[in-house]
Write a protein that holds these residues in place. Sequence first.
Motif, PDB file in Angstrom:
ATOM      1  N   SER A  56       4.008  12.760   3.408  1.00 36.73           N
ATOM      2  CA  SER A  56       3.488  11.393   3.458  1.00 36.73           C
ATOM      3  C   SER A  56       4.591  10.331   3.405  1.00 36.73           C
ATOM      4  O   SER A  56       4.479   9.307   4.078  1.00 36.73           O
ATOM      5  CB  SER A  56       2.451  11.157   2.357  1.00 36.73           C
ATOM      6  OG  SER A  56       2.948  11.513   1.099  1.00 36.73           O
TER       7      SER A  56
ATOM      8  N   GLY B 170       5.083   7.734   6.343  1.00 35.76           N
ATOM      9  CA  GLY B 170       5.045   6.310   6.028  1.00 35.76           C
ATOM     10  C   GLY B 170       6.248   5.564   6.576  1.00 35.76           C
ATOM     11  O   GLY B 170       6.110   4.476   7.149  1.00 35.76           O
TER      12      GLY B 170
ATOM     13  N   TYR C 247       5.920   2.692   9.362  1.00 37.79           N
ATOM     14  CA  TYR C 247       6.421   1.353   9.046  1.00 37.79           C
ATOM     15  C   TYR C 247       7.391   0.881  10.130  1.00 37.79           C
ATOM     16  O   TYR C 247       7.276  -0.218  10.650  1.00 37.79           O
ATOM     17  CB  TYR C 247       7.102   1.350   7.671  1.00 37.79           C
ATOM     18  CG  TYR C 247       7.481  -0.026   7.193  1.00 37.79           C
ATOM     19  CD1 TYR C 247       6.578  -0.785   6.463  1.00 37.79           C
ATOM     20  CD2 TYR C 247       8.731  -0.569   7.466  1.00 37.79           C
ATOM     21  CE1 TYR C 247       6.921  -2.058   6.019  1.00 37.79           C
ATOM     22  CE2 TYR C 247       9.073  -1.830   7.032  1.00 37.79           C
ATOM     23  CZ  TYR C 247       8.168  -2.577   6.305  1.00 37.79           C
ATOM     24  OH  TYR C 247       8.497  -3.834   5.875  1.00 37.79           O
TER      25      TYR C 247
ATOM     26  N   ALA D  58       1.215   3.069   7.579  1.00 35.33           N
ATOM     27  CA  ALA D  58       2.311   3.183   6.615  1.00 35.33           C
ATOM     28  C   ALA D  58       1.787   3.000   5.195  1.00 35.33           C
ATOM     29  O   ALA D  58       2.120   3.794   4.303  1.00 35.33           O
ATOM     30  CB  ALA D  58       3.388   2.146   6.921  1.00 35.33           C
TER      31      ALA D  58
ATOM     32  N   PHE E 196       2.100   5.772   2.290  1.00 35.58           N
ATOM     33  CA  PHE E 196       2.819   5.494   1.051  1.00 35.58           C
ATOM     34  C   PHE E 196       1.898   5.586  -0.166  1.00 35.58           C
ATOM     35  O   PHE E 196       2.310   6.034  -1.235  1.00 35.58           O
ATOM     36  CB  PHE E 196       3.488   4.114   1.105  1.00 35.58           C
ATOM     37  CG  PHE E 196       4.636   4.037   2.064  1.00 35.58           C
ATOM     38  CD1 PHE E 196       5.599   5.028   2.124  1.00 35.58           C
ATOM     39  CD2 PHE E 196       4.756   2.958   2.926  1.00 35.58           C
ATOM     40  CE1 PHE E 196       6.670   4.951   3.006  1.00 35.58           C
ATOM     41  CE2 PHE E 196       5.818   2.856   3.814  1.00 35.58           C
ATOM     42  CZ  PHE E 196       6.783   3.858   3.860  1.00 35.58           C
TER      43      PHE E 196
ATOM     44  N   SER F 199       4.444  -2.787   3.062  1.00 35.46           N
ATOM     45  CA  SER F 199       3.481  -2.635   4.161  1.00 35.46           C
ATOM     46  C   SER F 199       2.418  -3.722   4.091  1.00 35.46           C
ATOM     47  O   SER F 199       2.044  -4.302   5.107  1.00 35.46           O
ATOM     48  CB  SER F 199       2.821  -1.250   4.096  1.00 35.46           C
ATOM     49  OG  SER F 199       3.783  -0.239   4.226  1.00 35.46           O
TER      50      SER F 199
END
Length: 161
Positions: A61, A65, A69, A77, A81, A104
Amino acid sequence: MKTVVLLCFLIVTVASNTGMAQEWRDTLNHARELYKKGNYKEALKYYKSADRLAPNDVDLSEEKGQSAYRAGKYKEAEEAFRTAASKQTDTKRKASAYHNVGNSRMKLKDYGGAEESFKEALRLDPKNEKARQQLAEAKRLKKQEEEQEKKKQQENNENDP
């Protein structure tokens, strides 16, 4: 005869699992290569694929992310996160994940949500100066947004007969 069938079954099972293990690792390695080259959108596709194929105890993850992003997919993202934060046991890494959730949310112009994420990052890591600076910026932008909304509302009320 049963022993031969069982032995064949075990060989096929082990061979197919080994192939799957290699497949997700190859996919992950390709994702990492694409990320290093700056091809974040394509890397994200491969990270998603590797994540689906990977064993349950493997968490991609954080890498998903980062790719999302950098690819400008801030909602994806944020979700990645958030997942990273929920799975993380190390306090500093959990704080870093919440900081990334906040970043984000800033990109999504969700300043209130960003503020909460930066606060959580600071609860976990009070020495995180970047999170402290980002929290101040989120508060400033949230206040600015509220003032603009209030001004707009006043103008609408003045224009109404």
